[in-house]
Design an enzyme around this catalytic site. Structure first.
Site, mmCIF file in Angstrom:
data_model
loop_
_atom_site.group_PDB
_atom_site.id
_atom_site.type_symbol
_atom_site.label_atom_id
_atom_site.label_comp_id
_atom_site.label_asym_id
_atom_site.label_seq_id
_atom_site.Cartn_x
_atom_site.Cartn_y
_atom_site.Cartn_z
ATOM 1 N N ASP A 12 6.130 -4.639 5.013
ATOM 2 C CA ASP A 12 7.168 -5.555 5.516
ATOM 3 C C ASP A 12 7.295 -5.371 7.027
ATOM 4 O O ASP A 12 7.467 -4.251 7.518
ATOM 5 C CB ASP A 12 8.514 -5.265 4.825
ATOM 6 C CG ASP A 12 9.570 -6.303 5.171
ATOM 7 O OD1 ASP A 12 9.957 -7.087 4.288
ATOM 8 O OD2 ASP A 12 10.009 -6.334 6.337
ATOM 9 N N ASP A 108 7.027 -12.423 6.023
ATOM 10 C CA ASP A 108 6.773 -11.132 6.680
ATOM 11 C C ASP A 108 6.485 -9.993 5.704
ATOM 12 O O ASP A 108 6.534 -8.836 6.091
ATOM 13 C CB ASP A 108 7.927 -10.776 7.636
ATOM 14 C CG ASP A 108 9.036 -9.998 6.978
ATOM 15 O OD1 ASP A 108 9.322 -10.246 5.788
ATOM 16 O OD2 ASP A 108 9.618 -9.147 7.657
ATOM 17 N N GLU A 109 6.177 -10.313 4.453
ATOM 18 C CA GLU A 109 5.838 -9.200 3.569
ATOM 19 C C GLU A 109 4.743 -9.532 2.565
ATOM 20 O O GLU A 109 4.602 -10.676 2.139
ATOM 21 C CB GLU A 109 7.074 -8.634 2.876
ATOM 22 C CG GLU A 109 7.803 -9.589 1.977
ATOM 23 C CD GLU A 109 9.221 -9.105 1.705
ATOM 24 O OE1 GLU A 109 10.085 -9.289 2.576
ATOM 25 O OE2 GLU A 109 9.448 -8.548 0.630
#
Ligand code: TTP
Ligand code: MG
Ligand code: MG
Length: 351
Positions: A12, A108-109
């Site tokens: 992340d 974002d992960e």
């Protein structure tokens, strides 16, 4: 002889939108920075805040005006989704190219599955992931490693920012036991509060509840998830991007305006897609009596915009409600007929 075991890493990005801004404006480093979803000048909510701003009390979701009171030096910038998506694609491409099984879970992960011989090996791979992300994008991230998605996510959350932590399978039960109830994904503060009313303040307390008790309190699906999560069990498999046929997002209406809820669902679905295009939009309406109606529409073009998502979903809702005006309990949005040009698979990359 040591044998290798399957483990999952959750990667992340740290304060992603705000860090993307720092990357192109190095003069921002060290200052409190927040990226904001503006609705009017000086009005809106915090979407991402760097750790300098967080130390001063700035939180995600907070109104901009309140955040400025917390930190009067706060630098506020508008969302530039195209720029964040392009950095995200670069990162996700690199991860998908290097590891065989990767699930892009949000802008974002990502989850990556790998085999490791033991802790040292797992940490070596985790460090390799962090280096890869930094090298291709300049962005720092946190990597949590565990035997399933749940443990990986909790390990990641526990060591942010710029951290690396492996919770080995034999440590999972102890790790969960020492965690706060609201640190368990999907429990959150509201569910923790309800557990508190049932007399459960710790994971240990909550483990005394039977599956039946949890199901009657939270519904079948969530009840089962919580029961398992308290024991470190999570059977959700990695869904590689390629296998993915649709994305959907649900929420309960409560006292909200249905159109506001549709806008919120569109926004979170849009974040989840991070650039993946879609040609079909569907809505799922669950009524108070638990009956369901769905309607979908194929677009004439491949879409990726949040505005298309909002407008089409609102229209579908109007069309269903014009013939069925019953009281709505939950709404879901679904996009399908996807075009996933963003992330290359391992075979695409080596070809
Ligand atoms: P997160 O990974 O939840 O947050 P973050 O990357 O900003 O910070 P952390 O270091 O704790 O991981 O979300 C990723 C991005 O998604 C975030 O930078 C902005 C966006 N986002 C929103 O726009 N609204 C939200 O409510 C959340 C949670 C995230
Ligand atoms: Mg993040
Ligand atoms: Mg995230």
């Amino acid at each position: 002889m040591s044998h290798s075991r399957k483990l999952i890493a959750l990667v992340d990005m740290d304060y992603f939108f705000a860090q993307c801004e720092e990357l192109r404006k190095p003069e921002l480093k060290g200052k409190p920075v927040a990226v904001c979803m503006f609705t009017a000048p000086e009005r809106g909510a915090i979407s991402s805040a760097n750790y300098v701003a967080r130390k001063l009390g700035v939180k995600v979701g907070m109104p901009v005006s309140m955040a400025k009171k917390q930190a009067n030096e706060l630098v506020t910038l508008p969302v530039d989704m195209q720029y964040y998506s392009s950095l995200s694609s670069r990162i996700m491409n690199a991860l998908t190219a290097k590891y065989k099984k990767v699930e892009v879970a949000s802008i974002d992960e990502a989850y990556a599955e790998f085999d490791a011989q033991g802790r040292e090996d797992a940490l070596r791979i985790g460090a390799e992931i962090k280096d890869l992300v930094l090298n291709v994008s300049g962005i720092t991230c946190t990597v949590g490693i565990g035997q399933n998605k749940l443990i990986a996510k909790m390990a990641c959350d526990s060591i942010k920012p710029n951290g690396l932590r492996a919770v080995m399978p034999e440590e999972s039960a102890g790790f969960i036991e020492k965690s706060n109830l609201n640190a368990i994904p999907y429990i959150g503060s509201k569910t923790a509060e309800r557990l508190g009313i049932l007399g459960c303040k710790t994971v240990d307390d909550a483990k005394k509840l039977t599956l039946e008790q949890l199901e009657s309190e939270f519904g079948r699906k969530k009840g089962i998830f919580i029961y398992n999560a308290l024991r470190g069990v999570d059977e959700r498999a990695i869904q590689t991007n390629r296998a993915r046929k649709e994305y959907e997002k649900f929420a309960t209406l409560g006292h909200k305006d249905p159109f506001n809820l549709i806008d919120e669902l569109s926004a979170s679905l849009f974040l989840r897609l991070s650039g993946i295009k879609f040609q079909e939009i569907g809505i799922i309406i669950i009524y108070e009596d638990m009956t369901v109606r769905t309607k979908a529409r194929t677009l004439k073009f491949l879409a990726s915009g949040i505005d298309t998502l909002k407008a089409e979903s609102r229209q579908l809702f109007r069309e269903i409600q014009a013939i069925d005006g019953r009281k709505v309990r939950r709404i879901g949005l679904r996009v399908s007929k996807l075009k996933q040009t963003n992330y290359l698979s391992l075979s695409d990359y080596t070809a």
